[in-house]
Design a protein around this motif. Sequence first.
Motif, PDB file in Angstrom:
ATOM      1  N   MET A  82     -77.719  -2.882  -4.291  1.00 38.09           N
ATOM      2  CA  MET A  82     -78.425  -3.987  -3.661  1.00 38.09           C
ATOM      3  C   MET A  82     -77.424  -5.072  -3.254  1.00 38.09           C
ATOM      4  N   ALA A  83     -77.598  -5.617  -2.042  1.00 39.94           N
ATOM      5  CA  ALA A  83     -76.686  -6.648  -1.551  1.00 39.94           C
ATOM      6  C   ALA A  83     -76.835  -7.921  -2.378  1.00 39.94           C
ATOM      7  N   LYS A  84     -75.720  -8.615  -2.524  1.00 35.76           N
ATOM      8  CA  LYS A  84     -75.751  -9.879  -3.263  1.00 35.76           C
ATOM      9  C   LYS A  84     -76.478 -10.948  -2.454  1.00 35.76           C
ATOM     10  N   LEU A  85     -77.154 -11.845  -3.153  1.00 35.60           N
ATOM     11  CA  LEU A  85     -77.759 -13.001  -2.510  1.00 35.60           C
ATOM     12  C   LEU A  85     -76.663 -14.038  -2.289  1.00 35.60           C
ATOM     13  N   LYS A  86     -76.497 -14.464  -1.032  1.00 31.27           N
ATOM     14  CA  LYS A  86     -75.435 -15.424  -0.717  1.00 31.27           C
ATOM     15  C   LYS A  86     -76.010 -16.841  -0.723  1.00 31.27           C
ATOM     16  N   ILE A  87     -75.399 -17.706  -1.553  1.00 32.03           N
ATOM     17  CA  ILE A  87     -75.839 -19.090  -1.692  1.00 32.03           C
ATOM     18  C   ILE A  87     -74.694 -20.019  -1.293  1.00 32.03           C
ATOM     19  N   VAL A  88     -74.987 -20.953  -0.396  1.00 30.00           N
ATOM     20  CA  VAL A  88     -74.017 -21.989  -0.052  1.00 30.00           C
ATOM     21  C   VAL A  88     -74.436 -23.284  -0.733  1.00 30.00           C
ATOM     22  N   HIS A  89     -73.538 -23.865  -1.507  1.00 28.34           N
ATOM     23  CA  HIS A  89     -73.766 -25.152  -2.161  1.00 28.34           C
ATOM     24  C   HIS A  89     -73.114 -26.239  -1.313  1.00 28.34           C
ATOM     25  N   LEU A  90     -73.866 -27.279  -1.007  1.00 22.29           N
ATOM     26  CA  LEU A  90     -73.392 -28.330  -0.118  1.00 22.29           C
ATOM     27  C   LEU A  90     -73.485 -29.672  -0.828  1.00 22.29           C
ATOM     28  N   LEU A  91     -72.361 -30.399  -0.913  1.00 25.40           N
ATOM     29  CA  LEU A  91     -72.368 -31.623  -1.723  1.00 25.40           C
ATOM     30  C   LEU A  91     -71.119 -32.464  -1.521  1.00 25.40           C
ATOM     31  N   HIS A  92     -71.210 -33.721  -1.953  1.00 26.42           N
ATOM     32  CA  HIS A  92     -70.044 -34.576  -2.201  1.00 26.42           C
ATOM     33  C   HIS A  92     -69.773 -34.426  -3.692  1.00 26.42           C
ATOM     34  N   SER A  93     -68.704 -33.715  -4.049  1.00 26.11           N
ATOM     35  CA  SER A  93     -68.544 -33.198  -5.405  1.00 26.11           C
ATOM     36  C   SER A  93     -67.799 -34.165  -6.326  1.00 26.11           C
ATOM     37  N   ILE A  94     -68.554 -35.114  -6.898  1.00 24.61           N
ATOM     38  CA  ILE A  94     -67.984 -36.027  -7.882  1.00 24.61           C
ATOM     39  C   ILE A  94     -68.983 -36.201  -9.031  1.00 24.61           C
ATOM     40  N   GLY A  95     -68.484 -36.706 -10.166  1.00 23.32           N
ATOM     41  CA  GLY A  95     -69.343 -37.076 -11.289  1.00 23.32           C
ATOM     42  C   GLY A  95     -70.225 -35.953 -11.800  1.00 23.32           C
ATOM     43  N   GLY A  96     -71.474 -36.327 -12.121  1.00 18.97           N
ATOM     44  CA  GLY A  96     -72.413 -35.375 -12.695  1.00 18.97           C
ATOM     45  C   GLY A  96     -72.779 -34.245 -11.762  1.00 18.97           C
ATOM     46  N   VAL A  97     -72.738 -34.497 -10.444  1.00 15.96           N
ATOM     47  CA  VAL A  97     -73.055 -33.441  -9.474  1.00 15.96           C
ATOM     48  C   VAL A  97     -71.993 -32.354  -9.524  1.00 15.96           C
ATOM     49  N   ASP A  98     -70.751 -32.764  -9.652  1.00  8.46           N
ATOM     50  CA  ASP A  98     -69.640 -31.821  -9.765  1.00  8.46           C
ATOM     51  C   ASP A  98     -69.773 -30.998 -11.048  1.00  8.46           C
ATOM     52  N   VAL A  99     -70.121 -31.663 -12.145  1.00 13.78           N
ATOM     53  CA  VAL A  99     -70.333 -30.960 -13.425  1.00 13.78           C
ATOM     54  C   VAL A  99     -71.455 -29.927 -13.282  1.00 13.78           C
ATOM     55  N   TYR A 100     -72.563 -30.338 -12.671  1.00 15.48           N
ATOM     56  CA  TYR A 100     -73.728 -29.470 -12.466  1.00 15.48           C
ATOM     57  C   TYR A 100     -73.328 -28.184 -11.742  1.00 15.48           C
ATOM     58  N   LEU A 101     -72.624 -28.350 -10.622  1.00  8.67           N
ATOM     59  CA  LEU A 101     -72.254 -27.189  -9.820  1.00  8.67           C
ATOM     60  C   LEU A 101     -71.315 -26.258 -10.578  1.00  8.67           C
ATOM     61  N   ARG A 102     -70.324 -26.824 -11.240  1.00 10.14           N
ATOM     62  CA  ARG A 102     -69.367 -25.975 -11.959  1.00 10.14           C
ATOM     63  C   ARG A 102     -70.049 -25.183 -13.077  1.00 10.14           C
ATOM     64  N   LEU A 103     -70.977 -25.805 -13.768  1.00  8.80           N
ATOM     65  CA  LEU A 103     -71.702 -25.098 -14.827  1.00  8.80           C
ATOM     66  C   LEU A 103     -72.521 -23.940 -14.262  1.00  8.80           C
ATOM     67  N   ILE A 104     -73.131 -24.152 -13.102  1.00  3.12           N
ATOM     68  CA  ILE A 104     -73.893 -23.085 -12.460  1.00  3.12           C
ATOM     69  C   ILE A 104     -72.968 -21.934 -12.065  1.00  3.12           C
ATOM     70  N   LEU A 105     -71.896 -22.266 -11.356  1.00  2.71           N
ATOM     71  CA  LEU A 105     -70.979 -21.235 -10.856  1.00  2.71           C
ATOM     72  C   LEU A 105     -70.369 -20.422 -11.988  1.00  2.71           C
ATOM     73  N   GLU A 106     -70.047 -21.097 -13.099  1.00  2.00           N
ATOM     74  CA  GLU A 106     -69.352 -20.425 -14.203  1.00  2.00           C
ATOM     75  C   GLU A 106     -70.282 -19.632 -15.106  1.00  2.00           C
ATOM     76  N   ASN A 107     -71.581 -19.675 -14.819  1.00  2.00           N
ATOM     77  CA  ASN A 107     -72.532 -18.946 -15.661  1.00  2.00           C
ATOM     78  C   ASN A 107     -73.421 -17.964 -14.913  1.00  2.00           C
ATOM     79  N   MET A 108     -73.396 -18.000 -13.579  1.00  2.00           N
ATOM     80  CA  MET A 108     -74.254 -17.108 -12.802  1.00  2.00           C
ATOM     81  C   MET A 108     -73.738 -15.677 -12.796  1.00  2.00           C
ATOM     82  N   ASN A 109     -74.669 -14.741 -12.653  1.00  2.00           N
ATOM     83  CA  ASN A 109     -74.362 -13.319 -12.594  1.00  2.00           C
ATOM     84  C   ASN A 109     -73.670 -12.995 -11.273  1.00  2.00           C
TER      85      ASN A 109
END
Length: 371
Positions: free
Chosen positions: A1-28
Amino acid sequence: MAKLKIVHLLHSIGGVDVYLRLILENMNIDSFENIVIHGTKDTIKPFFDKNGNKVKEYRVSIFRDISIVDDIKSLFQTYKILKKEKPNVIHAHSAKGGIVGRITGRLLGIRVIYTPHAFSYLSTQNILKRSFFLSIEKFLANGNSLLLATSRSEKKRATEEVGYKPENAIVFNNCIEPITKIHPLTIPKTWPDEYICTVGRPSYQKNIEQMIRVMHEVNKENKIHLVIMGVGPVSGQLKSVKSLIQELDMSNDVTLLDWTERTDVFNIISHSKFYLSTSRYEGMPYAVIESLALSKACVVTNCDGNKDLIIDNHNGFVVGNEDINGFKCRILKLLDDKELLDKFSKNAFHLYAEKHNIKKNISELESIYLK
């Protein structure tokens, strides 16, 4: 099965940056491919996936402040990248990412998930600015976008004030990884062993002036030091905070620390008596979640995010936003009552383990992406 492609769009600072990194480092990584589009002047640290591999990233002209030229430029740049990458989903974060993501998503027919991380109109007291920011949020609500709130109270605000239909707004609580090790400090320790602490840049949002006034009243009855972390380059009210500290003769009672490693933040929180927040608004604050994970009771304002994490008289106290005397009394209560503090501290960790462990909760977010 093809992977689902997700683009994350943001100004990456503070808590938003933390949020994204936690998602990326834990997703399958077998089911999802993540790409990051972020600002040219935000984080310089690369993003990594669960296996430690770098995530593909693009830089565009997304900045924190409003700039007609840069904002239009970022729309064109993002449109071009999205047309090339052809993602299944855009996950737009915070105000700027949310605007650019929802506009380009509509133009290209791509579904958008939007996470405000605290709505932008809450960031100002100016009635005209507040009305303008809110009108933008209302205009872009619904349509091709699903609102993914970071807390129940943020979802409530989205449906009651912004105009999201209840079926277009869902919640994925901010989560962190378990904090299993406390590392030694990488900075000199210049404060006493007995202290309470907070994380938050001097700003309208964090309302550090209120905290200084509270601690001035507390110290009239029980001397305790305050450590304030996160005093970085975007601390718009730092001068005001320093002036107030001087005015109240509290230079020996408050330590202001610049941005430092997260391991240092964990170390300082772990050795504090408990945690404080006087924020006027939040999405769902990571520093409070980290405090819970470190078994620390919290005394916080009754704002979005804070009131989702702290159950009054269970794992801390929730106090009215401008209630200086209420804050003082509850801080003194925890300083004087060790048995109550220990009870709150145990309850703090239990709430973290039950609701805010990303290792347990990441599958919930993956299901949202797949739907």
